[in-house]
Design a protein around this motif. Structure first.
Motif, PDB file in Angstrom:
ATOM      1  N   MET A  37       0.842  -1.173   0.000  1.00 17.34           N
ATOM      2  CA  MET A  37       0.000   0.000   0.000  1.00 17.34           C
ATOM      3  C   MET A  37       0.888   1.237   0.000  1.00 17.34           C
ATOM      4  SD  MET A  37      -3.101   0.841   2.577  1.00 17.34           S
ATOM      5  CE  MET A  37      -4.035  -0.482   1.874  1.00 17.34           C
ATOM      6  N   LYS A  38       0.613   2.143  -0.899  1.00 13.84           N
ATOM      7  CA  LYS A  38       1.435   3.343  -1.051  1.00 13.84           C
ATOM      8  C   LYS A  38       0.942   4.458  -0.134  1.00 13.84           C
ATOM      9  CE  LYS A  38       3.372   2.189  -5.213  1.00 13.84           C
ATOM     10  NZ  LYS A  38       4.679   2.312  -5.668  1.00 13.84           N
ATOM     11  N   VAL A  39       1.880   5.261   0.323  1.00 14.46           N
ATOM     12  CA  VAL A  39       1.558   6.361   1.227  1.00 14.46           C
ATOM     13  C   VAL A  39       0.645   7.373   0.538  1.00 14.46           C
ATOM     14  CG1 VAL A  39       2.541   8.256   2.562  1.00 14.46           C
ATOM     15  CG2 VAL A  39       3.663   6.045   2.554  1.00 14.46           C
ATOM     16  N   ALA A  40       0.889   7.646  -0.736  1.00 13.83           N
ATOM     17  CA  ALA A  40       0.061   8.612  -1.461  1.00 13.83           C
ATOM     18  C   ALA A  40      -1.394   8.145  -1.521  1.00 13.83           C
ATOM     19  CB  ALA A  40       0.608   8.813  -2.860  1.00 13.83           C
ATOM     20  N   ASP A  41      -1.602   6.857  -1.690  1.00 13.06           N
ATOM     21  CA  ASP A  41      -2.964   6.314  -1.715  1.00 13.06           C
ATOM     22  C   ASP A  41      -3.643   6.476  -0.361  1.00 13.06           C
ATOM     23  OD1 ASP A  41      -2.462   5.528  -4.322  1.00 13.06           O
ATOM     24  OD2 ASP A  41      -1.945   3.472  -3.751  1.00 13.06           O
ATOM     25  N   ILE A  42      -2.890   6.261   0.698  1.00 12.42           N
ATOM     26  CA  ILE A  42      -3.448   6.380   2.048  1.00 12.42           C
ATOM     27  C   ILE A  42      -3.793   7.830   2.351  1.00 12.42           C
ATOM     28  CG2 ILE A  42      -3.030   6.016   4.506  1.00 12.42           C
ATOM     29  CD1 ILE A  42      -1.071   3.786   3.676  1.00 12.42           C
ATOM     30  N   ARG A  43      -2.929   8.751   1.966  1.00 13.70           N
ATOM     31  CA  ARG A  43      -3.185  10.170   2.228  1.00 13.70           C
ATOM     32  C   ARG A  43      -4.427  10.663   1.496  1.00 13.70           C
ATOM     33  NH1 ARG A  43       0.731  11.914   5.346  1.00 13.70           N
ATOM     34  NH2 ARG A  43       2.875  11.248   5.027  1.00 13.70           N
ATOM     35  N   ALA A  44      -4.775  10.031   0.382  1.00 10.79           N
ATOM     36  CA  ALA A  44      -5.966  10.418  -0.372  1.00 10.79           C
ATOM     37  C   ALA A  44      -7.249   9.933   0.298  1.00 10.79           C
ATOM     38  CB  ALA A  44      -5.876   9.876  -1.791  1.00 10.79           C
ATOM     39  N   MET A  45      -7.143   8.994   1.227  1.00 10.94           N
ATOM     40  CA  MET A  45      -8.315   8.445   1.911  1.00 10.94           C
ATOM     41  C   MET A  45      -8.801   9.387   3.010  1.00 10.94           C
ATOM     42  SD  MET A  45      -7.235   4.539   2.694  1.00 10.94           S
ATOM     43  CE  MET A  45      -6.953   3.329   1.442  1.00 10.94           C
ATOM     44  N   THR A  46     -10.082   9.233   3.361  1.00 13.88           N
ATOM     45  CA  THR A  46     -10.604   9.951   4.522  1.00 13.88           C
ATOM     46  C   THR A  46     -10.244   9.144   5.774  1.00 13.88           C
ATOM     47  OG1 THR A  46     -12.723   8.800   4.507  1.00 13.88           O
ATOM     48  CG2 THR A  46     -12.556  10.808   3.168  1.00 13.88           C
ATOM     49  N   ILE A  47     -10.432   9.742   6.931  1.00 15.43           N
ATOM     50  CA  ILE A  47     -10.111   9.054   8.183  1.00 15.43           C
ATOM     51  C   ILE A  47     -10.996   7.821   8.360  1.00 15.43           C
ATOM     52  CG2 ILE A  47     -10.157   9.265  10.701  1.00 15.43           C
ATOM     53  CD1 ILE A  47      -9.217  12.141  10.365  1.00 15.43           C
ATOM     54  N   ASP A  48     -12.268   7.926   7.957  1.00 14.54           N
ATOM     55  CA  ASP A  48     -13.167   6.767   8.058  1.00 14.54           C
ATOM     56  C   ASP A  48     -12.714   5.628   7.153  1.00 14.54           C
ATOM     57  OD1 ASP A  48     -14.798   7.954   9.937  1.00 14.54           O
ATOM     58  OD2 ASP A  48     -16.153   8.810   8.423  1.00 14.54           O
ATOM     59  N   GLN A  49     -12.262   5.955   5.962  1.00 11.27           N
ATOM     60  CA  GLN A  49     -11.763   4.928   5.046  1.00 11.27           C
ATOM     61  C   GLN A  49     -10.507   4.266   5.608  1.00 11.27           C
ATOM     62  OE1 GLN A  49     -11.332   7.445   1.604  1.00 11.27           O
ATOM     63  NE2 GLN A  49     -13.099   6.493   0.581  1.00 11.27           N
ATOM     64  N   ILE A  50      -9.653   5.073   6.213  1.00  6.16           N
ATOM     65  CA  ILE A  50      -8.436   4.528   6.816  1.00  6.16           C
ATOM     66  C   ILE A  50      -8.792   3.580   7.955  1.00  6.16           C
ATOM     67  CG2 ILE A  50      -6.376   5.112   8.162  1.00  6.16           C
ATOM     68  CD1 ILE A  50      -6.160   7.684   6.490  1.00  6.16           C
ATOM     69  N   ASP A  51      -9.747   3.987   8.800  1.00  2.00           N
ATOM     70  CA  ASP A  51     -10.167   3.132   9.914  1.00  2.00           C
ATOM     71  C   ASP A  51     -10.750   1.809   9.413  1.00  2.00           C
ATOM     72  OD1 ASP A  51      -9.311   5.009  11.734  1.00  2.00           O
ATOM     73  OD2 ASP A  51     -11.303   5.897  12.014  1.00  2.00           O
ATOM     74  N   ASP A  52     -11.523   1.875   8.332  1.00  9.54           N
ATOM     75  CA  ASP A  52     -12.085   0.651   7.748  1.00  9.54           C
ATOM     76  C   ASP A  52     -10.979  -0.252   7.215  1.00  9.54           C
ATOM     77  OD1 ASP A  52     -14.638   1.493   8.342  1.00  9.54           O
ATOM     78  OD2 ASP A  52     -15.052   2.242   6.305  1.00  9.54           O
ATOM     79  N   GLU A  53      -9.983   0.340   6.589  1.00 10.13           N
ATOM     80  CA  GLU A  53      -8.871  -0.437   6.038  1.00 10.13           C
ATOM     81  C   GLU A  53      -8.054  -1.087   7.163  1.00 10.13           C
ATOM     82  OE1 GLU A  53      -6.778  -2.092   2.889  1.00 10.13           O
ATOM     83  OE2 GLU A  53      -8.593  -0.866   2.806  1.00 10.13           O
ATOM     84  N   VAL A  54      -7.859  -0.365   8.259  1.00  8.69           N
ATOM     85  CA  VAL A  54      -7.145  -0.926   9.412  1.00  8.69           C
ATOM     86  C   VAL A  54      -7.911  -2.128   9.958  1.00  8.69           C
ATOM     87  CG1 VAL A  54      -6.459  -0.509  11.809  1.00  8.69           C
ATOM     88  CG2 VAL A  54      -5.944   1.186  10.074  1.00  8.69           C
ATOM     89  N   LEU A  55      -9.216  -1.999  10.063  1.00  7.16           N
ATOM     90  CA  LEU A  55     -10.037  -3.102  10.558  1.00  7.16           C
ATOM     91  C   LEU A  55      -9.925  -4.320   9.638  1.00  7.16           C
ATOM     92  CD1 LEU A  55     -12.023  -3.883  12.779  1.00  7.16           C
ATOM     93  CD2 LEU A  55     -13.857  -3.060  11.311  1.00  7.16           C
ATOM     94  N   LYS A  56      -9.954  -4.079   8.333  1.00 11.81           N
ATOM     95  CA  LYS A  56      -9.835  -5.176   7.364  1.00 11.81           C
ATOM     96  C   LYS A  56      -8.477  -5.871   7.494  1.00 11.81           C
ATOM     97  CE  LYS A  56      -8.724  -4.991   2.967  1.00 11.81           C
ATOM     98  NZ  LYS A  56      -8.559  -4.526   1.623  1.00 11.81           N
ATOM     99  N   LEU A  57      -7.412  -5.070   7.646  1.00  9.45           N
ATOM    100  CA  LEU A  57      -6.074  -5.640   7.767  1.00  9.45           C
ATOM    101  C   LEU A  57      -5.893  -6.370   9.098  1.00  9.45           C
ATOM    102  CD1 LEU A  57      -3.914  -2.836   6.153  1.00  9.45           C
ATOM    103  CD2 LEU A  57      -4.295  -5.134   5.270  1.00  9.45           C
ATOM    104  N   LYS A  58      -6.530  -5.897  10.153  1.00  6.10           N
ATOM    105  CA  LYS A  58      -6.446  -6.590  11.437  1.00  6.10           C
ATOM    106  C   LYS A  58      -7.086  -7.977  11.349  1.00  6.10           C
ATOM    107  CE  LYS A  58      -5.211  -3.429  14.773  1.00  6.10           C
ATOM    108  NZ  LYS A  58      -4.340  -3.717  15.881  1.00  6.10           N
TER     109      LYS A  58
END
Length: 67
Positions: free
Chosen positions: A1-22
């Motif tokens: 996962m690239k940093v630029a892609d993560i920075r383009a996400m909203t905080i809610d999207q990031i939280d969802d992605e963290v949950l999926k990866l966990k």
């Protein structure tokens, strides 16, 4: 996962992605314990992706603007 892609996400999207990866991390640990894990490098990738997501989420919540 690239940093630029993560920075383009909203905080809610990031939280969802963290949950999926966990969830994936849990499944990988379970596979390793039962001897079914084929791609051992994926454990490390997932762990680092979670850390990367959490770091950027923390920056966004603090209002730190980066590139």
């Amino acid at each position: 996962m690239k940093v630029a892609d993560i920075r383009a996400m909203t905080i809610d999207q990031i939280d969802d992605e963290v949950l999926k990866l966990k969830r994936e991390q849990f499944n990988l640990r379970f596979q390793r314990a039962t001897g079914q894990l084929e791609n051992t490098a994926r454990v490390r990738e997932v762990r680092r992706d979670i850390a990367r997501l959490k770091t950027i989420a923390r920056d966004k919540r603090a209002g730190v603007a980066k590139r």
